[in-house]
Each structure stands twice: as C-alpha cells, then as structure tokens.
Design an enzyme around this catalytic site. Structure first.
Site, PDB file in Angstrom:
ATOM      1  N   LYS A  78     -10.456   1.647  -0.037  1.00 32.11           N
ATOM      2  CA  LYS A  78      -9.239   2.421  -0.320  1.00 32.11           C
ATOM      3  C   LYS A  78      -8.230   2.319   0.821  1.00 32.11           C
ATOM      4  O   LYS A  78      -7.690   3.320   1.295  1.00 32.11           O
ATOM      5  CB  LYS A  78      -9.601   3.876  -0.625  1.00 32.11           C
ATOM      6  CG  LYS A  78     -10.546   4.010  -1.816  1.00 32.11           C
ATOM      7  CD  LYS A  78     -10.963   5.445  -2.065  1.00 32.11           C
ATOM      8  CE  LYS A  78     -11.909   5.547  -3.247  1.00 32.11           C
ATOM      9  NZ  LYS A  78     -13.251   4.971  -2.937  1.00 32.11           N
ATOM     10  N   ARG A  79      -7.948   1.100   1.239  1.00 27.73           N
ATOM     11  CA  ARG A  79      -7.005   0.867   2.322  1.00 27.73           C
ATOM     12  C   ARG A  79      -5.574   0.860   1.798  1.00 27.73           C
ATOM     13  O   ARG A  79      -5.333   0.942   0.601  1.00 27.73           O
ATOM     14  CB  ARG A  79      -7.335  -0.459   3.013  1.00 27.73           C
ATOM     15  CG  ARG A  79      -8.699  -0.505   3.703  1.00 27.73           C
ATOM     16  CD  ARG A  79      -8.812   0.533   4.802  1.00 27.73           C
ATOM     17  NE  ARG A  79      -9.923   0.255   5.692  1.00 27.73           N
ATOM     18  CZ  ARG A  79     -11.076   0.895   5.703  1.00 27.73           C
ATOM     19  NH1 ARG A  79     -11.287   1.879   4.850  1.00 27.73           N
ATOM     20  NH2 ARG A  79     -12.035   0.587   6.563  1.00 27.73           N
TER      21      ARG A  79
END
Length: 258
Positions: A78-79
């Site tokens: 979830k960057r």
C-alpha cells in the site's frame, strides 16, 4: 494466498528454527501451491520483525521464484507518495525484490502512481474499495453530483493505466458494490481480499464481480495459513486451500468459464 506470517501465531515448534518466518512460509507454500495462482505477502508482518523479517520476506520471494516460477507474487505494501519517492518504492519492489505487482494508495493522484506504471511486465494494484469497516468513513462519501469517492477513484485512475498494467483492490465484504464497479471498470482484474476470516462471501463476489474472463484474484490469508497450529499445520493449510479452490472451481463452472 496471503502470506501474513505473524511470529506470534506460527506453530511454536518453528520458533527454534534459524528463520521461523521463512520456515513457516516455505511449508505453507509447498502445501498450497497446487491450489492457488498467486502469493501475497503483507509487508507489515515482515516489517514488524525488523531486518530479520525483511530477510525472511526476500527469502520467501526467492523460494517461490525458484520452486514455483508460475506463481504470481504480489507485495501488499500500500505504497504511494510524491513522484520521486514513489520512484524509490517502485525500484525497491520491482527491481530489488522482483515482485510482479504492488498494492498502491491512489489518494495523492496521478503523479504518485506513474512511477509504478513505468515498469514493463509489472502491475499496479490500486486501492479502490476496501474490506474493512472503516471503508465507510471516506470511500462512500458523495460529491455534489452524487458520485462516491471510490467511484471517482475508479473513473479517473482507469485513464492512467489500462487493464494490462493496473488492477484494483475491492474487498469481498462489499457485496453488491461489485456490480457497480464492473460498470466503471468492466475489464480490469480485481484483487479481492476478505474471503474467510473477514466474512466475505465468495458466491456474492463471483455473482457480481466476475467478467467473461473471470477477472478476479480472490485472496485468503488467515483462514488458510492458520487452519492448523501443531506440527501438521501445513497439511491443514493445504486442505483449507484445496477446499477453497474447489469452491472457486464450482463458481467458474457456474459462470461457464470452465
């Protein structure tokens, strides 16, 4: 198959191993590989163990690449950040770790996503509608025209990457919302977490979310990898994975995709 390896939950007999997390993962992978098409390690479970956890993660990725080269590897991280920082994240996951896909948060806009899309043969999996209870806090907020926030994310972001480079995360607990999502993105693959421990319905996901090429990667983590807790934990995981795979096969047959 989600590889959410928690050092506090793995069978205690593995704790004497030189690398307990990797030993757990390798056994789970060997038991479940015949029944799945992808592995999804969640970075939080490895970062929580510090450097040792990241070493275990890389060993796990290398183990899959060497022993099960046809498996798709998704880093659930979830960057997403300003462009040059996203570029560093992309380099980390696609060049160093050599995963196939990465989950990315969309809320900083196009320039935060573009660096991930610049890698040929790699996939961006954009958060769209998540499975947690808190998804109601923002994702269902409507603008003055009545468009929900998750709908806006889908509509705008599909201009950034086509169905050959971009997928979307849609939680299994969202039920009939899949029908609406398929109106906006009929051809993109959807990564669907939330089957099993989070209570998502596989039948409902398939009813509303399948397209004519299936278009779904359905993930199960805790419901499979922690199916057993003793020395036969891997066998229990294999049975749980096989059971879920058989349920999926019935859905594929029902939708005339087999």
């Amino acid at each position: 198959m989600g590889l959410d390896a928690d050092i506090k939950k793995i069978p205690t007999h593995l704790l004497s191993d030189e690398d307990p997390i990797f030993a757990f993962n390798a056994a789970i992978i060997d038991a479940t590989a015949p029944f799945c098409i992808a592995y999804k390690p969640n970075l939080a479970f490895y970062e929580a163990a510090g450097v040792k956890g990241l070493i275990a993660l890389q060993k796990t990725i290398d183990y899959i690449r060497t022993n099960y080269p046809d498996q798709f590897i998704i880093a659930d991280a979830k960057r997403g950040d300003i462009g040059n920082t996203s570029g560093m994240y992309a380099r980390s996951f696609f060049e160093e770790m050599k995963v196939d896909a990465l989950t990315v948060a969309p809320y900083m806009g196009e320039d935060s996503i573009t660096p991930f899309l610049s890698y040929d043969g790699k996939w961006v999996i954009l958060l769209a509608l998540t499975s947690n209870k808190g998804s109601m806090d923002f994702q269902f907020t409507a603008d003055s025209a009545g468009e929900l926030l998750y709908e806006k994310v889908l509509r705008i972001s599909k201009q950034w990457g086509d169905e050959d480079k971009m997928m979307y995360v849609v939680g299994a607990t969202q039920g009939k919302a899949f029908e609406n999502i398929r109106i906006i993105v009929p051809n993109h693959f959807l990564l669907v977490p939330g089957i099993g421990a989070q209570g998502g319905s596989l039948e409902e996901v398939c009813q509303y979310g399948m397209n004519n090429e299936c278009g779904l990667i359905v993930n199960s983590s805790r419901g499979v990898i922690y199916a057993g807790h003793d020395e036969n934990f891997a066998c229990a995981a294999g049975r749980a994975a096989e059971e879920l795979q058989q349920q999926m096969q019935k859905q594929l047959e029902r939708h005339h995709l087999l």
